[in-house]
Design an enzyme around this catalytic site. Structure first.
Site, PDB file in Angstrom:
ATOM      1  N   HIS A 155       0.831  -1.215   0.000  1.00 53.64           N
ATOM      2  CA  HIS A 155       0.000   0.000   0.000  1.00 53.64           C
ATOM      3  C   HIS A 155       0.861   1.259   0.000  1.00 53.64           C
ATOM      4  O   HIS A 155       0.437   2.293   0.515  1.00 53.64           O
ATOM      5  CB  HIS A 155      -0.951   0.023   1.205  1.00 53.64           C
ATOM      6  N   SER A 276      15.214  21.266 -17.655  1.00 56.62           N
ATOM      7  CA  SER A 276      14.002  22.018 -17.982  1.00 56.62           C
ATOM      8  C   SER A 276      14.403  23.257 -18.759  1.00 56.62           C
ATOM      9  O   SER A 276      15.481  23.821 -18.544  1.00 56.62           O
ATOM     10  CB  SER A 276      13.302  22.427 -16.687  1.00 56.62           C
ATOM     11  N   LYS A 282      16.457  21.839 -12.576  1.00 54.02           N
ATOM     12  CA  LYS A 282      15.771  20.561 -12.776  1.00 54.02           C
ATOM     13  C   LYS A 282      16.623  19.482 -13.412  1.00 54.02           C
ATOM     14  O   LYS A 282      17.443  19.720 -14.291  1.00 54.02           O
ATOM     15  CB  LYS A 282      14.545  20.780 -13.675  1.00 54.02           C
ATOM     16  N   GLU A 289      10.044   8.015 -17.458  1.00 54.55           N
ATOM     17  CA  GLU A 289       8.649   8.410 -17.692  1.00 54.55           C
ATOM     18  C   GLU A 289       8.189   7.956 -19.071  1.00 54.55           C
ATOM     19  O   GLU A 289       7.061   7.487 -19.263  1.00 54.55           O
ATOM     20  CB  GLU A 289       8.497   9.927 -17.581  1.00 54.55           C
TER      21      GLU A 289
END
Ligand code: ARG
Length: 462
Positions: A155, A276, A282, A289
């Protein structure tokens, strides 16, 4: 006009020509198409259907076409419906009459599915190689981090401590199962439909086994109607690719999570990160992803093919032309995802301290304290309740179970003795899980042997 235009008086419109064409996709099958045509021509020659001179001219002509395609000098014509027409037209233009005899006893219906099966077989093998690379990377990372411990989650809450090698090997098992799925997709593709002709077989005395053998097929299809319309082997490939992409997406998700500053469990190599355009600080795990995202299109490829095949009457229908694009895409996408994930796993830095710090939070020893009481004869349900009280006490004090004194333990149960305080470090808790498949280092060593044995066997099978 097309090669089949004898009974036509008008050309199709420019639009329908383009709409009906599969050349932009199936030109990727040129090598398979040429191999299939050479095998068919040789067999026609062996059975005396065409002369040996014709066979030689056809084979030499096809070789020249292959060389031109590979040199980028072949004039693909948008007015050709597909790769089969392109090559046959070029062959006839090159060698005349002999070229016009190639299509004897053959239809594009058995030709296209032969090409597609050859292609699918090769792609399965390519994917199996890429799959092995990824499993090696996981095994290497597991070995290099054999003593690194982190919280195991259920969980998404801290559950029990596990070794990182155990966590990584979980993925090695998933990818080992994917290898078997790819292997069985390859076997499904390994029968030759040539000789089924348009749908019913042919009156020529073809030797189907000769063509099958020359093309490296394990056997021949048994029913011509099924043979020209069966695309199950592409479903198998797309399904195998989909399942593996789902596994990749799970791993990718964990890598994304683990590279957040909240977790900080790993540092992704710069080679697998991007910056970025506006935020100079960043460093994004874009490629993890992307792997996570690409699973969507691969599952889409599978669903598209399933729906294309649904309700199709026998035998060949033009709908089947839609079979290749998705399957080709699924295979290419999976191969790229395997390559990318292999690179990410082998270059990521594991931050063992950050993992260790989390192991000390969340009462990961709670089950073991309950087991301590149960092993002394207390029913486990009672033990569970007592440890629940201890956790509450820790919560109030803001400390861990390992910080409690013997008196604290004894206040909840007389069964606790001095040895309880020495048993609660994460390594001892994890190492005590020696059941087959458990996280204890002795169990992991056995598991590692199995993983490496499977890797060796799978490698030898290729
Ligand atoms: N381009 C077709 C395909 O990809 C080849 C077979 C066409 N046969 C036919 N009779 N139209 O499926």
């Amino acid at each position: 006009m097309a090669l089949w235009s004898g009974r036509f008086t008008e050309d199709v419109s420019e639009f329908t020509q383009r709409f009906g064409a599969s050349l932009p996709v199936d030109k990727q099958l040129y090598a398979q198409d040429i191999a299939g045509s050479k095998a068919h021509a040789r067999m026609l020659g062996a059975r005396g259907v065409i002369s040996q001179d014709d066979v030689s001219a056809i084979v030499a002509g096809l070789d020249r076409i292959q060389a031109r395609i590979e040199a980028g000098e072949f004039p693909f014509d948008i007015n050709d419906e597909d790769i089969h027409m392109s090559i046959e037209k070029a062959l006839i233009a090159d060698i005349g009459e002999a070229g016009a005899r190639l299509h004897t006893g053959r239809s594009r219906n058995d030709q296209v599915v032969t090409d597609t099966r050859l292609f699918a077989k090769q792609r399965c093998i390519d994917l199996m190689h890429a799959n092995l690379e990824l499993r090696h990377a996981l095994v290497d990372a597991a070995k290099q981090n054999a003593d690194v411990i982190l919280p195991g989650y259920t969980h998404m809450q801290h559950a029990q401590p596990v070794f990182l090698s155990h966590h990584l090997l979980a993925y090695a098992h998933m990818f080992a199962r994917d290898f078997k799925r790819l292997e069985s997709a390859r076997a499904a593709a390994d029968v030759c439909p040539l000789g089924s002709a348009a749908l019913a077989g042919t009156t020529y005395p073809l030797d189907r086994r000769m063509t099958a053998e020359e093309l490296g097929f394990g056997g021949v299809t048994a029913n011509s109607l099924d043979a020209v319309s069966d695309r199950d082997f592409l479903l198998d490939l797309s399904y195998a690719a989909s399942v593996s992409c789902i596994h990749l997406s799970r791993l990718a998700e964990e890598l994304v999570l683990w590279s957040t500053s909240e977790f900080g469990f790993i540092t992704m190599s710069d080679a697998y990160s991007t910056g970025s355009s506006i935020m100079p600080q960043k460093k994004n795990p874009d490629f993890a992803e992307l792997i996570r995202g690409k699973s969507g299109r691969v599952v889409g490829d599978l669903v598209a093919l399933l729906v294309t095949l649904k309700s199709l009457p026998l035998a060949y229908n033009k709908d089947l032309q839609e079979d290749k694009e998705g399957a080709i895409d699924a295979a290419r996408t999976l191969e790229d995802c395997y390559t990318c994930m292999t690179g990410m796993i082998s270059t990521m830095r594991v931050n063992a301290d950050a993992m260790r710090a989390q192991v000390n939070k969340g009462y990961l020893a709670a089950t073991d304290v309950a087991d301590y009481l149960a092993k002394k004869g207390l029913p486990f349900r009672r033990a569970h309740e007592i440890v629940g009280h201890l956790v509450l006490l820790c919560d109030r004090r803001g400390c861990g179970l390992e910080d409690l004194s013997l008196d604290d333990f004894k206040a909840e149960s007389d069964l606790f003795e001095a040895d309880i305080t020495g048993q609660l470090d994460a390594e001892s808790i994890a190492d005590a899980r020696t059941t087959e498949g458990g996280t204890g280092r002795s169990a992991i060593a056995q598991q590692m042997a199995l993983v490496e044995k499977a890797l060796g066997e799978d490698e030898a099978s290729l």
